[in-house]
Design an enzyme around this catalytic site. Sequence first.
Site, PDB file in Angstrom:
ATOM      1  N   LYS A 210      20.420  36.726  -5.344  1.00 30.60           N
ATOM      2  CA  LYS A 210      19.277  36.795  -4.426  1.00 30.60           C
ATOM      3  C   LYS A 210      19.605  37.510  -3.119  1.00 30.60           C
ATOM      4  O   LYS A 210      20.763  37.732  -2.773  1.00 30.60           O
ATOM      5  CB  LYS A 210      18.691  35.395  -4.198  1.00 30.60           C
ATOM      6  N   ARG A 244      20.681  28.001 -12.277  1.00 31.33           N
ATOM      7  CA  ARG A 244      19.944  29.089 -12.948  1.00 31.33           C
ATOM      8  C   ARG A 244      20.582  30.416 -12.558  1.00 31.33           C
ATOM      9  O   ARG A 244      20.502  30.827 -11.402  1.00 31.33           O
ATOM     10  CB  ARG A 244      18.477  29.026 -12.507  1.00 31.33           C
TER      11      ARG A 244
HETATM   12  N1  HH2 Z   1      13.985  31.985  -8.980  1.00 31.44           N
HETATM   13  C1  HH2 Z   1      13.335  32.995  -9.605  1.00 31.44           C
HETATM   14  C2  HH2 Z   1      12.483  32.730 -10.685  1.00 31.44           C
HETATM   15  N2  HH2 Z   1      12.317  31.469 -11.148  1.00 31.44           N
HETATM   16  N3  HH2 Z   1      12.818  29.165 -11.012  1.00 31.44           N
HETATM   17  C3  HH2 Z   1      13.454  28.146 -10.414  1.00 31.44           C
HETATM   18  N4  HH2 Z   1      13.305  26.884 -10.868  1.00 31.44           N
HETATM   19  N5  HH2 Z   1      14.294  28.343  -9.336  1.00 31.44           N
HETATM   20  C4  HH2 Z   1      14.491  29.586  -8.810  1.00 31.44           C
HETATM   21  O1  HH2 Z   1      15.226  29.710  -7.805  1.00 31.44           O
HETATM   22  C5  HH2 Z   1      13.817  30.703  -9.423  1.00 31.44           C
HETATM   23  C6  HH2 Z   1      12.978  30.444 -10.548  1.00 31.44           C
HETATM   24  C7  HH2 Z   1      13.544  34.399  -9.145  1.00 31.44           C
HETATM   25  O2  HH2 Z   1      14.593  34.997  -9.840  1.00 31.44           O
HETATM   26  P1  HH2 Z   1      14.453  36.023 -11.066  1.00 31.44           P
HETATM   27  O3  HH2 Z   1      13.808  35.384 -12.246  1.00 31.44           O
HETATM   28  O4  HH2 Z   1      15.787  36.606 -11.324  1.00 31.44           O
HETATM   29  O5  HH2 Z   1      13.562  37.184 -10.518  1.00 31.44           O
HETATM   30  P2  HH2 Z   1      12.025  37.545 -10.715  1.00 31.44           P
HETATM   31  O6  HH2 Z   1      11.209  36.435 -10.201  1.00 31.44           O
HETATM   32  O7  HH2 Z   1      11.866  38.813  -9.908  1.00 31.44           O
HETATM   33  O8  HH2 Z   1      11.784  37.763 -12.180  1.00 31.44           O
END
Ligand code: HH2
Length: 273
Positions: A210, A244
Amino acid sequence: MKAKLMGIVNVTPDSFADGGEFLDPERAIAHGRKLAGEGADVLDVGGESTRPGAEAVPAEEELRRVRPVVESIAADGGPAVSIDTSKSAVAAAAIDAGASIVNDVTALRADPELAALCAERDSELILMHMLGDPRTMQENPTYDDVVEEVRAFLAGRIEYAVSAGVDEERIWVDPGIGFGKTVEHNLELHRRLGELAELGRPIAFGSSRKGFIGKLTGAGVDQRLGGTIASNVIAYANGARMLRVHDVGPMRHALTVAEAVLDPASRLDRASP
Ligand code: HH2
């Protein structure tokens, strides 16, 4: 205490760290299997990016992206499958396809039917804190006490979920690292993560690759593994029980060492001296 590793499978064109890499279902499925082989306990499949400024995706399109991926990796019978969505239509189809966890970054605020669905299908549920929504959340986020406000918000969302029939024992809470938070807010949440234990529910934590890691280190999004591992080991030490991450293999090694130091009993079942 052992923690679970949740591997990220983003079936999106625009996720902040891996957008477009796994939009093709076959590539997403292969990626999920790779993460399973590296030791993921859970695979979190998502079809809508929640990065700052991301545009909403209609349910039909989200479903078209995630359904074949959930179906295939659930059929493997390996890690549990989680669906990263805020929409009851997507969650329902994913549960039908074999998902057992609903990961909702809006903590049941976006779709009035999602709580009842989780109750009815007895799925596990991750409730995450976010200030505002993905389009606006990074516009000058402000708190008096970020940890106290996140804790109070999550307490309210647990109460709401339980009032809708969700079994409290199935709920996880997540501070929502990067969701309407400055670097300082994110660091404070790491330091005082243990205060969320007062909620009586296990803590999930997502900081992988992040922006705050990039701001602290100057590293580009594909160079943040070291920062991700430091962040997650500290979160584990401070009570997180679901991590995660994008990079399951290296994180599995880091977690094994952290568990051996902080929880010696976790080594008793291992053969090596
Ligand atoms: N962060 C993201 C998405 N889902 N769910 C939970 N429970 N906690 C988190 O911190 C979280 C999440 C964002 O990360 P990512 O899926 O890599 O990116 P994007 O939302 O751009 O797909």
